[in-house]
Enzyme design. Structure first.
Site, short mmCIF file in Angstrom:
data_model
loop_
_atom_site.label_atom_id
_atom_site.label_comp_id
_atom_site.label_asym_id
_atom_site.label_seq_id
_atom_site.Cartn_x
_atom_site.Cartn_y
_atom_site.Cartn_z
N LYS A 190 0.86 -1.19 0.00
CA LYS A 190 0.00 0.00 0.00
C LYS A 190 0.89 1.24 0.00
O LYS A 190 1.97 1.22 0.61
CB LYS A 190 -0.88 -0.05 1.26
CG LYS A 190 -1.97 1.03 1.33
CD LYS A 190 -2.84 0.81 2.56
CE LYS A 190 -3.97 1.82 2.68
NZ LYS A 190 -4.86 1.54 3.84
N SER B 136 -9.80 1.36 2.76
CA SER B 136 -8.98 2.21 1.94
C SER B 136 -7.85 1.48 1.20
O SER B 136 -7.25 2.06 0.30
CB SER B 136 -8.36 3.30 2.83
OG SER B 136 -7.49 2.71 3.79
N SER C 201 -10.00 -1.20 6.90
CA SER C 201 -9.47 -0.99 5.54
C SER C 201 -8.76 -2.16 4.90
O SER C 201 -8.39 -2.07 3.74
CB SER C 201 -8.52 0.20 5.53
OG SER C 201 -9.26 1.37 5.46
N1 GLN Z 1 -13.12 3.36 6.27
C1 GLN Z 1 -12.58 3.78 7.53
C2 GLN Z 1 -12.24 5.25 7.47
O1 GLN Z 1 -12.55 5.84 6.51
C3 GLN Z 1 -11.41 2.94 7.88
C4 GLN Z 1 -10.15 3.39 7.26
C5 GLN Z 1 -9.01 2.49 7.55
O2 GLN Z 1 -9.15 1.42 8.12
N2 GLN Z 1 -7.84 2.99 7.20
O3 GLN Z 1 -11.67 5.79 8.36
#
Ligand code: GLN
Length: 496
Positions: A80, A155, A179
């Site tokens: 990532k 994400s 995410s």
């Molecule tokens: N979707 C969640 C957010 O927007 C989790 C993001 C993540 O785990 N990095 O914060």
């Protein structure tokens, strides 16, 4: 294995070690697969030269008769774009860091290198890991290989797609509120968030430091165990790292007598019909394999999303203060004053969602509001943790859906941040409580006459019980074939 199969890390490493394939041919196949799947927009920046140079060095090591070859020898691993690899562009899906090259390597990436892996940077992501669909990337959305008009989740969108589309057998992402598990579920692969502290965060660009955990994707739990055994374990560069040995696979031959806790709250009306059916079918399978299901209650989970969006934004507002045009990435001069330069850099560099979170996080930490918001959220966080502690007196593992719906259409939730935030309703509790949790595929479902899309089954275990949790999920996976389904839209494009 004669054909090059980029979906199985253990077999691939075996094939390179035994000389069936050279590391260079594997690296070339992964690079070709990135090219062939360029339309999915899963990778932000790929520099083939260092990847090939690394592979050639591995081949030379093998040719020289080196005795101890690492357990990921010759295996490409996608990273990532928030994990540092010295000298390789790392932009966190943000214009603010466009072109930034870190001067050091994350501990997890160092460990991949020591194990003989071939890291490939960098996969597309929601900007600074804020999002649930990949659509907050400044460099365009990633497409779901099961159906291109659908999101892969987020994400860690690009890392999930790299594994789902057969580009690399393994990928690392980061899981702050889901995410890794949520995109794993939406793309039909397996994703594992370890207990907080079992994997070093050194060299992971921080979002919500008390929640962030580097987490892998793979096509099987077996491969998740393999990569976890490499990247986990104490690191003196991370003060929150637990003093525990690396995660190893635990023996488990069957599921008889396993107590599976089913939280009422995770099976309420918010579940899409197809998701409920697939998950209930898996529960039936678990029972037929000897597990017993018991009801458990997590009464404070109703407050988990609200609590998460106070804690995560508070931490983000502090963590993202470092992106000021002085030290990292881009600079806009503004009116020429120092404050003007900082303001102009942040105005031009950050996207809307990141700005929204910085505003929210700054507000909940500000004098006069701190106790009402941040202090209260921290207390609710403790209540959530206690819910789990009580639940694990009655069960060994909690099982529920990973996401309340299958993948949604690109654009469907972008206009409504709260609808987007609710995508994480079933994943954020494990982050707030620091617990290990993974998502594995459990079939596909179609909604409103749409395409068949993957459903994820979530497994949550007690803190530090990573090995036992993985063993249970592996045992289930060994007796089912859900994880072998391949997305229809990546079938033609995967190289052989
Ligand atoms: N979707 C969640 C957010 O927007 C989790 C993001 C993540 O785990 N990095 O914060």
């Amino acid at each position: 294995m004669s054909e090059l199969d980029l979906r199985d890390a253990s077999a691939l490493s075996q094939a390179v070690r035994s000389g069936t394939h050279s590391a260079e041919s594997v690296a070339r196949a992964a690079l070709a697969a990135i090219e062939a799947n360029a339309g999915l927009n899963a990778f932000l920046s790929v520099e083939p030269e260092p990847v090939l140079a690394r592979a050639r060095a591995l081949d030379a090591e093998l040719a020289s008769g080196a005795k101890t070859l690492g357990s990921l020898f010759g295996v490409p691993v996608a990273l990532k774009a928030n994990l540092c690899l010295e000298g390789q562009e790392l932009n966190c899906g943000s214009r603010l860091l466009s072109g930034y090259r870190p001067p050091y390597t994350a501990t997890v990436v160092e460990r991949l290198l020591e194990a003989g892996a071939i890291p490939i940077a960098a996969t597309n992501m929601d900007e600074f890991a804020m999002g649930s669909s990949g659509e907050n990337s400044a460099f365009g959305a990633t497409l779901n290989p099961w159906a291109h008009e659908y999101t892969p989740g987020g994400s860690s969108s690009g890392s999930a797609v790299a594994v789902a589309a057969g580009i690399t057998p393994l990928a690392l992402g980061s899981d702050t509120g889901g995410s890794v598990r949520q995109p794993a579920a939406l793309c039909g692969v397996s994703g594992f968030k370890p207990t907080y502290g079992r994997v070093s965060r050194y060299g992971l660009v921080a979002f919500g430091s008390s929640l962030d955990q580097v987490s892998p994707f793979a096509n099987s739990v077996r491969d998740l165990e393999l990569v976890s055994s490499v990247v986990s374990g104490r690191d003196r560069m991370d003060a929150t790292s637990l003093d525990l040995p690396p995660i190893q696979s635990a023996e488990r031959d069957d599921l008889s007598g396993l107590r599976v806790g089913l939280p009422d709250e995770a099976f309420d009306d918010g579940l899409a019909d197809g998701v409920r059916e697939r998950v209930e079918a898996s529960l039936e399978l678990l029972r037929s394999l000897g597990a017993v299901t018991v009801p458990v209650s997590l009464p404070h989970s109703a407050y988990a999303v609200a609590t998460y969006y106070v804690v995560a934004t508070a931490e983000a507002s502090s963590n993202l203060a470092r992106f000021d045009g002085v030290r990292f990435g881009r600079r806009e001069e503004g009116d020429g004053s120092l404050a003007g330069m900082m303001a102009a850099t942040r105005r031009a560099g950050f996207g809307d969602e990141v700005k929204r979170r910085i505003l929210l996080g700054t507000h909940v930490l500000s004098s006069g509001y701190y106790e009402a918001w941040y202090g209260r959220a921290q207390r609710v966080r403790t209540l959530i943790l206690e819910d789990y502690r009580r639940a694990f007196e009655a069960c060994d593992v909690i099982v529920c859906p990973t996401s309340p719906t299958t993948a949604f259409r690109l654009g469907e939730r972008t206009a409504d941040p709260v609808a987007m935030y609710l995508s994480d309703v079933l994943t954020v509790p494990a982050n707030l409580a620091g617990l290990p949790a993974l998502s594995t595929p459990c079939g596909t479902a179609s909604s409103n006459g749409g395409p068949e899309l993957p459903v994820g089954l979530q497994w949550i275990g007690p803190a530090k019980g990573d090995e036992a949790l993985l063993a249970v999920a592996r045992c289930f996976q060994d007796r089912t074939d859900f994880h072998e389904a391949i997305p229809p839209q990546s079938r033609e494009s995967s190289p052989s």
